[in-house]
Design an enzyme around this catalytic site. Structure first.
Site, PDB file in Angstrom:
ATOM      1  N   ASP A  39       3.128  13.625  -0.376  1.00 45.58           N
ATOM      2  CA  ASP A  39       2.979  12.101  -0.519  1.00 45.58           C
ATOM      3  C   ASP A  39       1.821  11.727  -1.147  1.00 45.58           C
ATOM      4  O   ASP A  39       0.592  11.925  -0.787  1.00 45.58           O
ATOM      5  CB  ASP A  39       3.130  11.582   0.858  1.00 45.58           C
ATOM      6  CG  ASP A  39       3.156   9.932   0.638  1.00 45.58           C
ATOM      7  OD1 ASP A  39       4.354   9.538   0.197  1.00 45.58           O
ATOM      8  OD2 ASP A  39       2.346   9.390   0.956  1.00 45.58           O
ATOM      9  N   TYR A  44      -3.950   6.251  -4.919  1.00 47.40           N
ATOM     10  CA  TYR A  44      -4.838   7.167  -4.091  1.00 47.40           C
ATOM     11  C   TYR A  44      -5.716   7.841  -5.058  1.00 47.40           C
ATOM     12  O   TYR A  44      -6.795   8.580  -4.574  1.00 47.40           O
ATOM     13  CB  TYR A  44      -3.879   8.288  -3.440  1.00 47.40           C
ATOM     14  CG  TYR A  44      -3.087   7.803  -2.429  1.00 47.40           C
ATOM     15  CD1 TYR A  44      -2.909   6.495  -1.814  1.00 47.40           C
ATOM     16  CD2 TYR A  44      -1.919   8.793  -1.753  1.00 47.40           C
ATOM     17  CE1 TYR A  44      -1.889   6.076  -0.750  1.00 47.40           C
ATOM     18  CE2 TYR A  44      -1.094   8.447  -0.726  1.00 47.40           C
ATOM     19  CZ  TYR A  44      -1.221   7.061  -0.258  1.00 47.40           C
ATOM     20  OH  TYR A  44      -0.500   6.378   0.831  1.00 47.40           O
ATOM     21  N   LYS A  73       3.973   6.432  -5.714  1.00 49.19           N
ATOM     22  CA  LYS A  73       4.234   5.148  -5.550  1.00 49.19           C
ATOM     23  C   LYS A  73       3.517   4.156  -6.579  1.00 49.19           C
ATOM     24  O   LYS A  73       2.528   4.508  -7.151  1.00 49.19           O
ATOM     25  CB  LYS A  73       3.571   4.749  -4.189  1.00 49.19           C
ATOM     26  CG  LYS A  73       3.800   5.711  -3.134  1.00 49.19           C
ATOM     27  CD  LYS A  73       3.506   5.014  -1.794  1.00 49.19           C
ATOM     28  CE  LYS A  73       3.576   6.053  -0.746  1.00 49.19           C
ATOM     29  NZ  LYS A  73       2.296   6.931  -0.503  1.00 49.19           N
ATOM     30  N   HIS A 104       5.074   0.653  -3.406  1.00 52.04           N
ATOM     31  CA  HIS A 104       4.172   0.734  -2.270  1.00 52.04           C
ATOM     32  C   HIS A 104       4.052  -0.304  -1.334  1.00 52.04           C
ATOM     33  O   HIS A 104       3.883  -0.109  -0.215  1.00 52.04           O
ATOM     34  CB  HIS A 104       2.510   1.032  -3.183  1.00 52.04           C
ATOM     35  CG  HIS A 104       1.683   1.767  -2.181  1.00 52.04           C
ATOM     36  ND1 HIS A 104       0.609   2.626  -2.875  1.00 52.04           N
ATOM     37  CD2 HIS A 104       1.387   1.789  -0.868  1.00 52.04           C
ATOM     38  CE1 HIS A 104       0.196   3.361  -1.949  1.00 52.04           C
ATOM     39  NE2 HIS A 104       0.334   2.691  -0.854  1.00 52.04           N
TER      40      HIS A 104
END
Ligand code: A2P
Length: 293
Positions: A39, A44, A73, A104
């Site tokens: 994930d 990120y 996302k 997200h």
């Protein structure tokens, strides 16, 4: 074990949350830990590193692209051009497609981090762009994250391609029972982030030290974290536990044979305190977006 999304897509029920983890740890999670559901998110800032790891793993081991379930996302300021956002993610990951692409947050902003401002951009204009990504085969499935019942129920009124999952915070202290039960009826998989309490996992007041969980873990001869992850499986939600420790990493995915009784599942569910560890998205001069209020 995997959730059958009904469109040929199978989502592994234990995945690996990657936020903030270094390359060696992420690679170990795949190669030694056996995680296949990985994930990430454009937010990120680790898609390039994950791309490097995947190239190394495919070259050095017998693991193939089809064995992996890669999730990324779209971030809040990318939603006016979802195709552009996904193509940029795919370029960073070095992949032709992802397995699941998620919205997200149900928060619309322009600008990034300190420069972001709320804008109005309805979900019914975002979802057709998500669907187009499936049609173009840039993702095998689409879903959402941090959506409540009303947002998701409303989306189902116009979705031509249904969301297969809603990634939300779930733990014994935040069970969100009504949402989870409704999603299961709708065949939308609840995927838990921070299933072990996130940053609070190491604190004394965390549920991993709760008497009820300690007793259940002891009875099954497993760790408290394993008992919590088995509770998630028993009530029908997937989990994305995060550990940088090689032993805990392996323990956290070795939970499929742990069968809790209905009484044990209910006892853990009763620990609910509606306690969140992730407070939504911060918008300067505004505070946290009131996603959960
Ligand atoms: P560590 O990396 O040292 O294992 P979450 O998955 O809810 O985001 O929680 C992540 C936190 O939980 C990390 O601090 C991680 O620490 C800790 N953690 C992960 N697995 C376990 C486990 N099996 N037992 C106890 N703590 C764990």
């Amino acid at each position: 074990m995997a959730f059958d999304a009904g469109n040929g897509v199978h989502i592994p029920l234990i995945g690996y949350g990657t936020y903030g983890l270094p390359k060696d740890v992420l690679k170990r999670a795949i190669v030694e830990g056996g995680y296949r559901h990985i994930d990430t998110a454009s937010y990120y800032d680790n898609e390039e590193v994950i791309g490097e790891i995947l190239r190394e793993v495919f070259a050095e081991t017998s693991i193939k692209r089809e064995d992996m379930f890669i999730v990324t996302k779209v971030w809040n300021h990318e939603k006016e051009d979802i195709a552009g956002a996904l193509k940029a993610s795919l370029a960073r990951l070095g992949l032709a497609y992802v397995d699941l692409y998620l919205i997200h947050w149900p928060v619309q902003i322009s600008g990034f981090k300190e420069n972001c401002k709320p804008i109005r951009l309805p979900l019914h204009k975002q979802w057709p762009q998500m669907e187009e990504m499936v049609r173009q085969k840039l993702t095998r499935s689409i879903g959402v994250s941090n959506f409540n019942f009303q947002l998701l129920n409303d989306l189902l009124t116009y979705a031509e391609i249904r969301p297969v999952a809603n990634q939300i915070e779930l733990s014994p202290y935040l069970t969100q029972t009504n949402l989870v039960e409704w999603m299961k009826k709708e065949r939308i998989l609840p995927i838990a982030y921070c299933p072990l309490g996130g940053r609070s996992a190491k604190k004394e007041e965390n549920f991993l030290n709760d008497k009820t969980i300690l007793e259940i873990a002891e009875r099954h001869k497993v760790t408290p974290a394993q008992a919590v992850l088995a509770w998630g499986l028993a009530r029908g939600h997937a989990s994305l536990p995060k550990s940088s420790d090689p032993t805990r990493m392996k323990q956290n995915i070795d939970v499929f044979s742990i069968k809790l009784s209905q009484e044990e599942v209910d006892a853990i569910s009763k620990l609910d305190k509606n306690h969140r560890t992730v407070p939504a998205v911060r918008i300067p001069d505004w505070g946290y977006a009131p996603v959960f209020e």
